[in-house]
Design an enzyme around this catalytic site. Sequence first.
Site: not given
Length: 646
Positions: A329, A332-333, A335, A448
Amino acid sequence: MGISILLRASVFLSVLLGSSLADPRATLVAMICTNMTAVGSDRGPFVANFVAALDSLTTQLSSKGYGSVTNGGAGNSSVYAFGECMKDLSQSDCNLCFAQCKIQILRCFPFQQGIRGGRVFFDGCYLRYDDYNFFNDSLSPVDSTVCATEKFSGNTTVFDDHVTELGRNLSLGAPKNGSFLVGSVIGGNTSVFGLAQCWKYTNDCEKCLNNSFSRIVSCPPSREGRVINAGCYMRYSTEKFYYNNTASATTGGNSGRRLAIILGSTFSGVALLLIILTMAIITRKKALERRKERKLLGHLANKVNKSKLNFSYEALEKATNYFHSSNKLGQGGSGSVYKGILSDGKQVAIKRLVFNTRQWVEHFFNEVNLMSNIRHKNLVRLLGCSITGPESLLVYEYIPNLSLLDHLFVRTDTELLNWEIRCKIILGIAEGLAHLHEGSTLRIIHRDIKLSNILLDEDFTPKVADFGLARLFPEDKTHISTAIVGTIGYMAPEYVVRGKLTERADVYSYGVVMTEIITGKRNNSFCGNSSSILQMVWDLYANGRLCEAVDPNLQGRFREEEASRILQIALLCVQASGELRPQMSMVVRMLSDNCEIPSPTQPPFISSGLSGSASERKRSAISSFQIETDSHSSGTTMSDSFPAPR
Ligand SMILES: *[C@@H]1O[C@H](CO)[C@@H](O)[C@H](O)[C@H]1NC(C)=O
Ligand SMILES: *[C@@H]1O[C@H](CO)[C@@H](O)[C@H](O)[C@H]1NC(C)=O
Ligand SMILES: *[C@@H]1O[C@H](CO)[C@@H](O)[C@H](O)[C@H]1NC(C)=O
Ligand SMILES: *[C@@H]1O[C@H](CO)[C@@H](O)[C@H](O)[C@H]1NC(C)=O
Ligand SMILES: *[C@@H]1O[C@H](CO)[C@@H](O)[C@H](O)[C@H]1NC(C)=O
Ligand SMILES: *[C@@H]1O[C@H](CO)[C@@H](O)[C@H](O)[C@H]1NC(C)=O
Ligand SMILES: *[C@@H]1O[C@H](CO)[C@@H](O)[C@H](O)[C@H]1NC(C)=O
Ligand SMILES: *[C@@H]1O[C@H](CO)[C@@H](O)[C@H](O)[C@H]1NC(C)=O
Ligand SMILES: *[C@@H]1O[C@H](CO)[C@@H](O)[C@H](O)[C@H]1NC(C)=O
């Protein structure tokens, strides 16, 4: 009766400890971070490719013990990565070793201090990434020799000769034995054991090992020596450190089997008694050695197995079709995220963490427990986790309708978000964040907040994803740098510069998100040269023309007074001074009531003709990482915690 207890104890031990009795040799030998090329401009894609490459390597290593990735399209954003385990390791040890290796490579995180490549050498496995194709290299300028400080205490002349003989034989023999060889020279007190392996794609295994041999002979009288080259690895030691198929391995499973065999063939009572005594002593010794671990695991196993939050790794693997790329999908940083369908048909989103949590399993599980209790219509629910497999996974509820980033800037096949929906989204995010900050007994700073972390469900209710990651990884400093790299444009100045993290940093990020939603423009403050949207909105505010900032795609279909209010609130949220920013509950009130809105002060980074600001900010991002690590008591900074490139 004694036997059955013993058998049970031994089965219990081997089940409980499983592979942990074997040794994955996850000992760090060396880490080398390199910057081969000048830092290019395309940082985002490079980092994304880097994270994707680690994922892909994990999958490859877990099936064949090595893997390579040539990732990422054009220009300077290509990432090449390679990993391999020592051939004597079992598959499960290989997985364990590599999981540790991945954590270390994050210390060579791309773009930190100009880094564009890194190598991590463990005794059991190897991982390297770079921005060029290095797969065939056998030697490189940063190759090094690592000699143990502990010296051999016997006859050093003999020891020297043994190391030389063993090194020569390994370097000559390994290429002939499919690039891997173990061997030993046994002689009283001066036994030496060695291993040599060339990596899968090395062009010239002979040359590489010949070089290793010529350098490893400088190590004696050190008890142990290793040469790490770009294309191969050689090690000797006075201890037998490798696994030898024919030798009696010392895993729990094997001793259980041996016991069964012996029991089956022996009927003498005395012999039986002797065996039982011996086994009891061995078992007790092992038990003592592993007492701490067993206590933790036993205690945890109980809790985990009873808990609804526990998902088995295998079930999640199946649910995602073995992390098939078609189920991915996003990324991100911390994973990548996969869509999964559980055996009962329920759809979930599964986050595959780059970080391994083996050291703080219990803490991790407790936090997941706490966070799964947080329920709010504007927060993505955490359903559980898997901590028993080779990597850590988080399981979230599945939100079907893409992220805000997709809707606003990525996908062209989605309908334009109209004004009412945008207002609903802005209010919803504020309510979700207010709940995180003030609504429960846990005080959670998201850290984040950005468009890609705001997911939308069918009726465009926004759901904040990924909260609590900071709490999950208390000891992981690398997470900090990951977050910094991912989302620099959203970060509050006090966080960037001083590493100071409070709820007000979330408020700042939220203000940026609000501005992006209303203006339909991205805040590319990191890219520097184009003036940021915060600057634009601030200028328009000063001139009393805020409505001109609204997304032109809406073609005027919005309420002017509402738009001005929202943008003014956004400016309040991004004020340079954290203390002046409103709390999220206050933001919710201002958005939903018709109360008076205070005048904002100036956002950060704003002045006329700010030249070279991008690089300045990049520098501060890096120094903030060091501030963070410094303030975390251990006091190690990036530069002194690993060998500098030579
Ligand atoms: C890495 O880059 C920094 C600055 O960009 C430079 O000072 C340093 O010498 C470089 N190191 C290597 C090994 O190229
Ligand atoms: C990066 O790519 C750009 C354009 O593709 C090129 O101009 C630049 O020289 C490249 N930089 C490096 C270090 O390769
Ligand atoms: C690496 O070596 C293989 C064969 O040994 C060759 O097919 C391949 O082209 C080489 N790649 C590079 C980048 O040199
Ligand atoms: C070491 O062993 C060699 C050969 O066995 C012997 O000649 C030498 O004297 C020994 N040296 C010492 C210091 O014992
Ligand atoms: C030779 O290579 C095979 C396959 O990698 C390995 O299993 C075996 O242990 C090696 N032989 C020695 C003596 O190391
Ligand atoms: C492996 O173990 C067998 C039996 O213990 C032994 O004969 C052999 O020499 C060993 N091989 C190495 C390379 O240590
Ligand atoms: C090393 O190789 C030589 C020559 O092939 C052989 O005589 C010797 O036994 C080997 N030593 C070991 C430890 O394998
Ligand atoms: C082995 O080492 C011990 C002490 O480390 C010493 O007492 C003994 O004599 C040594 N044996 C041989 C055969 O060198
Ligand atoms: C190995 O290295 C030696 C010098 O250390 C050199 O004389 C020899 O030619 C090398 N062999 C190969 C195959 O490179």
